[in-house]
Design an enzyme around this catalytic site. Sequence first.
Site, PDB file in Angstrom:
ATOM      1  N   HIS A   1       2.214  -8.517  -3.865  1.00 51.74           N
ATOM      2  CA  HIS A   1       1.910  -9.110  -2.430  1.00 51.74           C
ATOM      3  C   HIS A   1       1.745 -10.721  -2.542  1.00 51.74           C
ATOM      4  O   HIS A   1       1.742 -11.350  -1.675  1.00 51.74           O
ATOM      5  CB  HIS A   1       0.604  -8.538  -1.824  1.00 51.74           C
ATOM      6  CG  HIS A   1      -0.499  -9.183  -2.175  1.00 51.74           C
ATOM      7  ND1 HIS A   1      -1.137  -8.621  -3.317  1.00 51.74           N
ATOM      8  CD2 HIS A   1      -1.417  -9.745  -1.589  1.00 51.74           C
ATOM      9  CE1 HIS A   1      -2.241  -9.143  -3.697  1.00 51.74           C
ATOM     10  NE2 HIS A   1      -2.520 -10.037  -2.521  1.00 51.74           N
TER      11      HIS A   1
ATOM     12  N   HIS B   1       1.280 -16.010  -0.615  1.00 55.07           N
ATOM     13  CA  HIS B   1       0.566 -14.661  -0.263  1.00 55.07           C
ATOM     14  C   HIS B   1       1.249 -14.146   0.824  1.00 55.07           C
ATOM     15  O   HIS B   1       1.204 -14.639   1.932  1.00 55.07           O
ATOM     16  CB  HIS B   1      -0.849 -14.804   0.146  1.00 55.07           C
ATOM     17  CG  HIS B   1      -1.671 -13.752   0.050  1.00 55.07           C
ATOM     18  ND1 HIS B   1      -1.701 -13.065   1.336  1.00 55.07           N
ATOM     19  CD2 HIS B   1      -2.730 -13.462  -0.553  1.00 55.07           C
ATOM     20  CE1 HIS B   1      -2.454 -12.004   1.230  1.00 55.07           C
ATOM     21  NE2 HIS B   1      -3.003 -12.192  -0.099  1.00 55.07           N
TER      22      HIS B   1
END
Length: 164
Positions: free
Chosen positions: A70, A85
């Site tokens: 992620h 992110h």
Amino acid sequence: MFGKLFKKKEEVTVIALTAPVNGKTVALEDVPDPVFAQKMMGDGIAVEPADGEVVAPVDGKIVQVFPTKHAVGILAENGSEILIHIGLETVSLDGEGFISHVEEGDRVKQGDSLISFDLEVVGEKAKSTVTPMIVTNTDDMSEITIEGKDAVTAGKDELVVVKK
């Protein structure tokens, strides 16, 4: 006596970070997560993604790919440490919907594919799809300028200028 004369000058280097995803920019202060909004991890910008393709915003070296895919960390040529992110609270997805195209140690060029993700899965299961791009070593840089843009194209539109 000649110390100042022969002392190596610290080089001032400037890099421009392009959008990591296609979409609309979001000021970091407007990201619905205090860690990012209060710049606890550093300065930067976020993008509300229009699709699920994340590209390198700058030439550099991949220094971290999170096991859950992620997020990814890049060390730029001027020493800037960049964190991308994808979404908020996406670590809890445990990699579901994410495919990494890079590994730690890989060298990347601006625009190279880093991670693909399923925008629907992230939209349904995470707090938000908004994707912050942070200079995590902000304090080591002399200046960070956020460019005022709205709709952006990944790998093309400059969003952040970092001077060391």
